[in-house]
Design an enzyme around this catalytic site. Structure first.
Site, PDB file in Angstrom:
ATOM      1  CE  LYS A  27      67.885  72.264  31.826  1.00  0.00           C
ATOM      2  NZ  LYS A  27      68.109  70.808  31.567  1.00  0.00           N
ATOM      3  CB  ALA A  41      66.322  65.428  26.337  1.00  0.00           C
ATOM      4  N   GLY A  45      59.766  62.288  26.350  1.00  0.00           N
ATOM      5  CA  GLY A  45      59.254  63.652  26.403  1.00  0.00           C
ATOM      6  C   GLY A  45      59.125  64.269  25.025  1.00  0.00           C
ATOM      7  CE  LYS A  72      60.562  79.443  30.819  1.00  0.00           C
ATOM      8  NZ  LYS A  72      60.721  79.304  29.355  1.00  0.00           N
ATOM      9  CB  VAL A 108      51.395  78.970  26.724  1.00  0.00           C
ATOM     10  CG1 VAL A 108      51.805  79.500  25.347  1.00  0.00           C
ATOM     11  CG2 VAL A 108      50.181  79.715  27.234  1.00  0.00           C
TER      12      VAL A 108
END
Length: 632
Positions: free
Chosen positions: A433, A375, A303, A421, A466
């Site tokens: 999370k 991760a 990732g 978040k 984004v």
């Protein structure tokens, strides 16, 4: 020249040389007469000083030896210094022959004087350069000239007359790159105005660029200010755009390896440059202490965060790296990069998913990692909102598997990647999370395994970010879609985030939740406008911005801590740590909390197996009381 005369450092340079001129001349008498001077000889030497010093000073002025930065002194400078010294000595001898007889003066004195003058003044310049290079002197700003040949290539200007600008210019001169011709520098430091760097003048301030570009017919601009802040970089980019010529940037200091600067490293300006994040200062010893010579497992290694962690970890020479990822393409990409770009061959690439206990057990048993960096996670908020069972399977169960297996197999240290978040979550991803953080704190210390997690905000350019979406929309001609005009997010670069994750891993004693310093939150609307401008277009005119409304689970503002959590500074300016939440005192023993977590996660698994989103959200709210689901 007038600017130079107003510079106090200019006077220090001149006075320093004058002292050395006098010392060299008197020293030559001492050497010539074996350090035994008669009264007549002393009178003769002192009488000549008012005559000798001005001639030497004029010679040094004529060779422009006071227009350069001594901390950048080079071989061409020594050549000009030798020329100035020889001319000064010839002028002194000629004047003596013309105005008075040369009788009574030892010719050896003037030869010795020339040698000592060159050695003393050259030695001073080399000493100043050494002190700056070793960091003994603060890097204030001054430049210099060199007779190196100028390439007759594309006329360019360098923005920034500091170390990075000097190194880039030296790269051009050393390699004799015919494709570039540096016409000058611009810099906002008043002390640099009118000075020379390797013969190239500092022609003005950054605001003067448009006029200089037109006057000198500059065809490209190079930005060489790696330490510029976000607002400073936005201003520079705005000025570059007004010049209507192409511009490129030297990457930030964190991207430069071993201080090497190459013209190839100049690239187009990216949004990371506009963030203006300061370079991370790492405590390399503490990181090396737990990584060097160890077997390190990275989950989610393919990732955006996991792959950068792999790149960073390689620097600390682990004995072996175990790469675990569920994506075949991502895993292949990072192993090829480690092998072919970084030259690291001591890796094992394992295709597997952390949500499957046999996979995790097999990795631990066969490879026996001593350090684990976890991760692997699903992090796309709207996707997890529509598929909450996957957040349970991958984020919660996957994390529980990795943590339990690490404790069972005696892993020494485990660092888990979390997110902002997880603070007062309004979405399934954030709540999942937060549950992972609770699992970490419940299992911490089991079988001697130190566990900790690192919580931070958005990473520029990471998968699900984004920015790639905006760039794609801009490339297609728009419109750019923004959810809300007031929505803000914290951002940091991938490199910075991963460096700080590794740093926190070296600081943790076990059970901590580390918070990375994210700087000021960024308006997504401002980000969209900046990206449109970086593409050479104007927002609202060339590319439209459309507001689509907040998506399920999204907040207007993100937070890094929640009510009841106390934040404490650490020894690193960019890393803070949370005290355990007071509500934890409700549990008399950790075992009872572990049992409670086991039961809740079991119920979550049952709801996930049924694809019952409402039941999942209800149970998450029980586990995370501050969770306020968007829909329930």
């Amino acid at each position: 020249m007038l600017r130079q005369l107003r510079n106090r450092n200019f006077y220090l340079m001149v006075i320093g040389d004058m002292v050395l001129f006098a010392t060299a001349f008197i020293g030559s008498y001492f050497i010539r007469f074996d350090f035994s001077l008669s009264e007549d000889i002393v009178r003769q030497s002192l009488g000549l000083l008012p005559f000798i010093i001005p001639i030497k000073s004029l010679s040094f002025f004529s060779f422009k030896l006071y227009r350069g930065m001594w901390r950048y002194s080079s071989l061409p400078d020594m050549w000009r210094l030798l020329q100035a010294t020889i001319i000064a000595s010839l002028a002194i001898i000629s004047a003596l022959l013309f105005f008075r007889h040369f009788r009574g003066y030892s010719r050896a004195v003037f030869l010795l004087d020339a040698v000592l003058t060159f050695l003393f003044t050259g030695g001073l310049r080399i000493w100043i350069r050494f002190l700056y290079h070793e960091g003994f002197l603060q890097r204030t700003n001054r430049p210099e000239k060199s007779p190196w040949p100028r390439p007759a290539g594309k006329p360019i200007m360098v923005i920034g007359a500091g170390d990075a600008g000097e190194m880039a210019l030296r790269e051009i001169l050393d390699k004799r790159l015919k494709s570039y011709n540096v016409l000058g520098f611009v810099d906002d430091d008043p002390e640099k105005q009118g000075r020379l760097i390797h013969g190239v003048p500092v022609r003005g301030f950054i605001d003067d660029l448009p006029g200089l570009v037109d006057e000198l017919r500059v065809r490209e601009l190079l930005i060489a200010i790696p330490s510029a802040t976000g607002p400073q970089m936005r201003r520079i980019v705005g000025i570059c755009e007004s010049c209507k010529v192409p511009y490129k940037i030297l990457p930030g200091l964190s991207e430069l390896i071993d201080g090497k600067v190459s013209l190839k490293t100049f690239r187009d300006v990216s949004y990371e440059d506009l963030l203006g994040r300061k370079p991370v200062e790492l405590e390399l010893e503490s990181i090396s202490a737990y990584l060097k010579g160890r077997r390190v497992l990275v989950t989610g290694a393919g990732g955006s965060i996991g792959s950068e962690l792999c790149r960073q970890i390689v620097r600390f020479e682990p004995q072996q790296m175990i790469l675990l990822d569920s994506s075949e393409a991502n895993l292949y990409a990072i192993q090829m990069e480690l092998e072919h770009r970084l030259g690291y061959l001591r890796y094992k690439a394992i295709l597997g998913n952390v949500q499957y206990w046999p996979v995790v057990q097999s990795v631990m048993a066969n490879h026996k990692p001593q350090v684990v960096v976890h991760a692997a996670a699903y992090k796309h908020v709207p996707m997890m909102e529509r598929n909450p069972w996957e957040a349970v399977f991958n984020n919660i169960v996957g994390t529980k598997n990795v943590l339990e297996a690490s404790a069972e197999h005696g892993v020494k240290r485990l660092v888990m990647v979390s997110t902002d978040k997880a603070v007062r979550p309004t979405n399934v991803m954030g709540a999942s999370k937060r549950v992972c953080e609770l699992v970490m704190q419940a299992l911490e210390g089991e079988n001697g395994t130190r566990m900790m997690c690192v919580r931070f905000g958005n990473v520029v350019g990471s998968s699900g970010s984004v920015i790639p979406l905006f760039q794609k929309q801009i490339a297609e001609g728009g419109p750019v879609t923004v959810t809300h005009p007031e929505v803000t997010r914290y951002f940091m670069t991938t490199s910075e985030a991963c460096q700080l994750i590794l740093q926190a891993g070296g600081m943790g004693k076990g059970g901590e939740i580390f918070i990375l310093e994210m700087g000021e939150p960024v308006k997504i609307l401002d980000m969209a406008k900046d990206l449109i401008r970086l593409s050479g277009k104007e927002p609202g005119r060339d590319i439209e911005i459309v507001f689509t409304g907040l998506r399920p689970g999204e907040k207007l503002y993100e937070e890094l801590i929640t009510e009841g959590e106390g934040i404490v500074k650490t020894g690193h300016e960019k890393i803070m740590v949370l005290r355990p939440n007071a509500k934890w005192k409700h549990w008399e023993e950790r075992e009872s909390f572990r049992k409670y977590l086991e039961d809740c996660i079991g119920e979550l698994l049952e709801a996930a197996a049924r694809h019952d989103g409402n039941a999942i959200k209800q149970k998450l709210r029980e586990l995370v009381p501050e969770y306020r689901p968007f829909e329930l």
